[in-house]
Design an enzyme around this catalytic site. Structure first.
Site, PDB file in Angstrom:
ATOM      1  N   ARG A  19      -7.833  -1.842  -3.611  1.00  0.00           N
ATOM      2  CA  ARG A  19      -6.785  -1.631  -4.612  1.00  0.00           C
ATOM      3  C   ARG A  19      -5.520  -2.423  -4.237  1.00  0.00           C
ATOM      4  O   ARG A  19      -5.158  -3.378  -4.905  1.00  0.00           O
ATOM      5  CB  ARG A  19      -6.501  -0.127  -4.750  1.00  0.00           C
ATOM      6  CG  ARG A  19      -5.669   0.236  -5.971  1.00  0.00           C
ATOM      7  CD  ARG A  19      -4.203   0.063  -5.790  1.00  0.00           C
ATOM      8  NE  ARG A  19      -3.695   0.799  -4.641  1.00  0.00           N
ATOM      9  CZ  ARG A  19      -2.512   0.576  -4.094  1.00  0.00           C
ATOM     10  NH1 ARG A  19      -1.704  -0.355  -4.581  1.00  0.00           N
ATOM     11  NH2 ARG A  19      -2.105   1.258  -3.035  1.00  0.00           N
ATOM     12  N   ASP A  20      -4.916  -2.093  -3.117  1.00  0.00           N
ATOM     13  CA  ASP A  20      -3.655  -2.743  -2.738  1.00  0.00           C
ATOM     14  C   ASP A  20      -3.882  -4.227  -2.474  1.00  0.00           C
ATOM     15  O   ASP A  20      -3.039  -5.076  -2.802  1.00  0.00           O
ATOM     16  CB  ASP A  20      -3.111  -2.057  -1.469  1.00  0.00           C
ATOM     17  CG  ASP A  20      -1.616  -2.192  -1.316  1.00  0.00           C
ATOM     18  OD1 ASP A  20      -1.071  -3.236  -1.686  1.00  0.00           O
ATOM     19  OD2 ASP A  20      -0.985  -1.255  -0.797  1.00  0.00           O
ATOM     20  N   HIS A 215       1.611   5.018   4.797  1.00  0.00           N
ATOM     21  CA  HIS A 215       1.087   3.766   4.237  1.00  0.00           C
ATOM     22  C   HIS A 215       2.063   2.670   4.668  1.00  0.00           C
ATOM     23  O   HIS A 215       3.180   2.575   4.142  1.00  0.00           O
ATOM     24  CB  HIS A 215       1.031   3.911   2.715  1.00  0.00           C
ATOM     25  CG  HIS A 215       0.614   2.691   1.954  1.00  0.00           C
ATOM     26  ND1 HIS A 215      -0.591   2.608   1.276  1.00  0.00           N
ATOM     27  CD2 HIS A 215       1.241   1.519   1.722  1.00  0.00           C
ATOM     28  CE1 HIS A 215      -0.682   1.441   0.665  1.00  0.00           C
ATOM     29  NE2 HIS A 215       0.434   0.755   0.930  1.00  0.00           N
ATOM     30  N   HIS A 217       3.015  -1.393   5.554  1.00  0.00           N
ATOM     31  CA  HIS A 217       2.732  -2.823   5.421  1.00  0.00           C
ATOM     32  C   HIS A 217       3.240  -3.517   6.682  1.00  0.00           C
ATOM     33  O   HIS A 217       4.219  -3.093   7.284  1.00  0.00           O
ATOM     34  CB  HIS A 217       3.396  -3.386   4.154  1.00  0.00           C
ATOM     35  CG  HIS A 217       2.683  -2.979   2.904  1.00  0.00           C
ATOM     36  ND1 HIS A 217       1.874  -3.830   2.185  1.00  0.00           N
ATOM     37  CD2 HIS A 217       2.629  -1.787   2.248  1.00  0.00           C
ATOM     38  CE1 HIS A 217       1.359  -3.197   1.141  1.00  0.00           C
ATOM     39  NE2 HIS A 217       1.810  -1.942   1.147  1.00  0.00           N
ATOM     40  N   CYS A 248       2.524  -5.956  -3.261  1.00  0.00           N
ATOM     41  CA  CYS A 248       2.840  -5.386  -4.572  1.00  0.00           C
ATOM     42  C   CYS A 248       3.446  -6.513  -5.391  1.00  0.00           C
ATOM     43  O   CYS A 248       4.407  -7.158  -4.960  1.00  0.00           O
ATOM     44  CB  CYS A 248       3.829  -4.226  -4.441  1.00  0.00           C
ATOM     45  SG  CYS A 248       4.411  -3.623  -6.038  1.00  0.00           S
ATOM     46  N   ASN A 257      -1.032  -5.010   3.988  1.00  0.00           N
ATOM     47  CA  ASN A 257      -1.058  -3.709   4.672  1.00  0.00           C
ATOM     48  C   ASN A 257      -1.371  -3.900   6.149  1.00  0.00           C
ATOM     49  O   ASN A 257      -1.833  -4.957   6.562  1.00  0.00           O
ATOM     50  CB  ASN A 257      -2.172  -2.829   4.070  1.00  0.00           C
ATOM     51  CG  ASN A 257      -1.851  -2.367   2.680  1.00  0.00           C
ATOM     52  OD1 ASN A 257      -2.089  -3.065   1.715  1.00  0.00           O
ATOM     53  ND2 ASN A 257      -1.290  -1.184   2.565  1.00  0.00           N
TER      54      ASN A 257
HETATM   55  C1  LIG Z   1       3.542  -0.236  -4.709  1.00  0.00           C
HETATM   56  C2  LIG Z   1       2.277  -0.653  -5.389  1.00  0.00           C
HETATM   57  O1  LIG Z   1       1.566  -1.473  -4.905  1.00  0.00           O
HETATM   58  S1  LIG Z   1       1.839   0.209  -6.809  1.00  0.00           S
HETATM   59  C3  LIG Z   1       0.550  -0.743  -7.508  1.00  0.00           C
HETATM   60  C4  LIG Z   1       1.032  -2.034  -8.154  1.00  0.00           C
HETATM   61  N1  LIG Z   1       1.713  -1.808  -9.426  1.00  0.00           N
HETATM   62  C5  LIG Z   1       1.003  -1.615 -10.570  1.00  0.00           C
HETATM   63  O2  LIG Z   1      -0.197  -1.613 -10.616  1.00  0.00           O
HETATM   64  C6  LIG Z   1       1.851  -1.486 -11.813  1.00  0.00           C
HETATM   65  C7  LIG Z   1       1.638  -0.168 -12.391  1.00  0.00           C
HETATM   66  N2  LIG Z   1       2.403  -0.114 -13.658  1.00  0.00           N
HETATM   67  C8  LIG Z   1       1.812   0.062 -14.816  1.00  0.00           C
HETATM   68  O3  LIG Z   1       0.602   0.163 -14.894  1.00  0.00           O
HETATM   69  C9  LIG Z   1       2.690   0.132 -16.056  1.00  0.00           C
HETATM   70  O4  LIG Z   1       4.017  -0.196 -15.712  1.00  0.00           O
HETATM   71  C10 LIG Z   1       2.642   1.528 -16.717  1.00  0.00           C
HETATM   72  C11 LIG Z   1       1.307   1.709 -17.416  1.00  0.00           C
HETATM   73  C12 LIG Z   1       2.871   2.626 -15.716  1.00  0.00           C
HETATM   74  C13 LIG Z   1       3.765   1.647 -17.742  1.00  0.00           C
HETATM   75  O5  LIG Z   1       3.774   0.496 -18.581  1.00  0.00           O
HETATM   76  P1  LIG Z   1       4.316   0.648 -20.085  1.00  0.00           P
HETATM   77  O6  LIG Z   1       4.218  -0.678 -20.712  1.00  0.00           O
HETATM   78  O7  LIG Z   1       5.630   1.327 -20.039  1.00  0.00           O
HETATM   79  O8  LIG Z   1       3.234   1.623 -20.681  1.00  0.00           O
HETATM   80  P2  LIG Z   1       3.197   2.304 -22.101  1.00  0.00           P
HETATM   81  O9  LIG Z   1       3.063   3.765 -21.890  1.00  0.00           O
HETATM   82  O10 LIG Z   1       4.336   1.831 -22.960  1.00  0.00           O
HETATM   83  O11 LIG Z   1       1.826   1.753 -22.698  1.00  0.00           O
HETATM   84  C14 LIG Z   1       1.637   0.362 -22.977  1.00  0.00           C
HETATM   85  C15 LIG Z   1       0.171   0.117 -23.238  1.00  0.00           C
HETATM   86  O12 LIG Z   1      -0.584   0.330 -22.032  1.00  0.00           O
HETATM   87  C16 LIG Z   1      -1.541   1.372 -22.225  1.00  0.00           C
HETATM   88  N3  LIG Z   1      -1.543   2.157 -20.987  1.00  0.00           N
HETATM   89  C17 LIG Z   1      -0.544   2.920 -20.498  1.00  0.00           C
HETATM   90  N4  LIG Z   1      -0.932   3.445 -19.326  1.00  0.00           N
HETATM   91  C18 LIG Z   1      -2.171   3.007 -19.075  1.00  0.00           C
HETATM   92  C19 LIG Z   1      -3.071   3.210 -18.021  1.00  0.00           C
HETATM   93  N5  LIG Z   1      -2.755   3.963 -16.959  1.00  0.00           N
HETATM   94  N6  LIG Z   1      -4.273   2.595 -18.074  1.00  0.00           N
HETATM   95  C20 LIG Z   1      -4.600   1.807 -19.124  1.00  0.00           C
HETATM   96  N7  LIG Z   1      -3.779   1.573 -20.154  1.00  0.00           N
HETATM   97  C21 LIG Z   1      -2.570   2.170 -20.139  1.00  0.00           C
HETATM   98  C22 LIG Z   1      -1.008   2.157 -23.407  1.00  0.00           C
HETATM   99  O13 LIG Z   1      -2.053   2.846 -24.044  1.00  0.00           O
HETATM  100  C23 LIG Z   1      -0.427   1.064 -24.260  1.00  0.00           C
HETATM  101  O14 LIG Z   1      -1.485   0.373 -24.896  1.00  0.00           O
HETATM  102  P3  LIG Z   1      -1.275  -0.355 -26.315  1.00  0.00           P
HETATM  103  O15 LIG Z   1      -0.283  -1.444 -26.094  1.00  0.00           O
HETATM  104  O16 LIG Z   1      -2.649  -0.865 -26.625  1.00  0.00           O
HETATM  105  O17 LIG Z   1      -0.786   0.719 -27.222  1.00  0.00           O
HETATM  106  C1  LIG Z   2       0.931   2.622  -3.849  1.00  0.00           C
HETATM  107  C2  LIG Z   2       1.150   1.739  -2.703  1.00  0.00           C
HETATM  108  O1  LIG Z   2       0.594   0.671  -2.631  1.00  0.00           O
HETATM  109  C3  LIG Z   2       2.045   2.164  -1.656  1.00  0.00           C
HETATM  110  C4  LIG Z   2       3.120   1.159  -1.377  1.00  0.00           C
HETATM  111  O2  LIG Z   2       2.913   0.199  -0.619  1.00  0.00           O
HETATM  112  O3  LIG Z   2       4.186   1.335  -1.941  1.00  0.00           O
END
Ligand SMILES: CC(=O)SCCNC(=O)CCNC(=O)[C@H](O)C(C)(C)COP(=O)(O)OP(=O)(O)OC[C@H]1O[C@@H](n2cnc3c(N)ncnc32)[C@H](O)[C@@H]1OP(=O)(O)O
Ligand SMILES: CC(=O)CC(=O)O
Length: 317
Positions: A19-20, A215, A217, A248, A257
């Protein structure tokens, strides 16, 4: 070569490279190869694997195969199948498929939360509460564990320093909302062992018996030193990624990580049971290498091999 203690892990290690690590690559790592990786790492003794992320494929194309990957992983006996969820919609999909543990992502830093999940932290918490309610309404055998993840908790690529009091505040909010576990994440590798001890001790004191996991990095090379500091605070569950993949895409300068293989070696050498066979684990890197040609694979154990006459607990007094 098996860790000589086999009564079950004393320290739980959770693989997050699928995933990450893979979220950083747009090209799809083939689904069958993801499953081969999960199979092989599980066979090496890793009991928890974060196999995918329930996010919109438009945003993170790598997880378009989330359903197939979860199905395949759930068929592996004894494996705890974890998935990242950023909101209620993601949690509903994961729960429907029978994922064992949800890793809910929210950042302590306001700016990172806005960039990463496009909402205020209060809105993230509100969704977390809805997920906790949803889980409570399920029959007991279908309830996944709910992990409240706190990203950018020990530093933020936008805001810099993150006050420990803020980490405590959001950890307590998660606890009150029904988390089964809290995870403190150093998303951009800002922490050092002194900082880790301060933050983990404060949060552990605040959340009572709730497990607190880590967690880290390795962005600035302090990853395993931070693990050692967290161990001293009583932390017994760590995320890591094979060959140190990770990062990220929604924060600048986020890199890999801590390396799973090196983490397991360190814990094993210190006499802490992980249940992981180090040689089998290192061999799994081949699956990553053949699917990500040209990508640097990190890790010292893989290069140096085990010490001559090595035995688990070698460095323990
Ligand atoms: C620290 C880290 O490493 S964390 C991991 C890395 N970061 C990520 O993966 C990013 C995660 N962020 C996201 O996925 C997004 O910002 C969200 C979904 C949380 C919010 O995005 P927004 O655009 O505000 O979502 P919103 O609720 O307005 O929905 C937009 C569209 O996505 C769809 N959607 C929302 N959530 C999800 C989901 N979890 N899975 C699939 N589709 C989704 C909605 O149905 C909508 O679809 P449509 O355009 O066909 O109607
Ligand atoms: C969700 C994660 O991937 C944790 C982090 O590094 O913030």
């Amino acid at each position: 070569m098996t860790n000589s203690y086999s009564s079950g892990p004393e320290v739980m290690v959770c693989e997050v490279g699928l995933r990450d690590g893979l979220q950083m690559f747009n090209a799809l790592f083939p689904t069958a190869e993801k499953l081969a990786w999960i199979q092989a790492e599980s066979a090496a003794g890793v009991r928890e694997i974060e196999v995918t992320s329930f996010v919109p494929p438009k945003l993170v194309p790598q997880f378009v195969d989330a359903q197939e990957v979860v199905h395949g992983a759930l068929a592996i006996p004894g494996l705890c199948v974890v998935a990242l969820v950023p909101n209620l919609k993601g949690a509903e999909r994961a729960i429907e498929l029978g994922v064992h543990k949800l890793n809910y992502v929210m950042s302590v830093s306001r700016t990172h939360n806005l960039r990463n999940v496009r909402r205020e932290r209060e809105e993230s918490l509100a969704d977390f509460k809805r997920i906790a309610d949803l889980i409570r309404a399920l029959p007991e055998h279908r309830r996944p564990r709910l992990l409240g993840g706190l990203s950018s908790a020990l530093g933020c690529g936008y805001e810099g320093r993150v006050p420990v009091a803020d980490v405590q505040r959001w950890a307590v909010a998660y606890a009150e909302a029904g988390a089964d576990e809290i995870m403190i994440a150093d998303t951009v590798g800002y922490a050092d062992p002194v900082h880790v001890k301060e933050a983990f001790r404060a949060v552990i004191a605040d959340v009572g018996t709730l497990p607190v996991s880590a967690h880290f990095h390795d962005t600035r090379g302090l990853g395993l030193a931070n693990v050692a500091a967290a161990l001293e605070c009583g932390v017994r569950r760590f995320d890591a990624s094979l060959a140190g993949l990770g990062g990220c895409q929604f924060v600048p300068s986020a890199t890999g990580n801590i390396v799973m293989d090196d983490l397991c070696f360190m814990l094993d050498a210190m006499g802490m049971r992980t249940g992981v066979d180090l040689e089998k684990l290192v061999a799994v890197r081949e699956i990553v290498a053949r699917n990500l040609p040209g990508t640097p694979l990190y890790g010292k154990l893989a290069g140096a091999g085990l010490p001559v006459n090595y035995h688990a607990g070698a460095t323990a007094a």
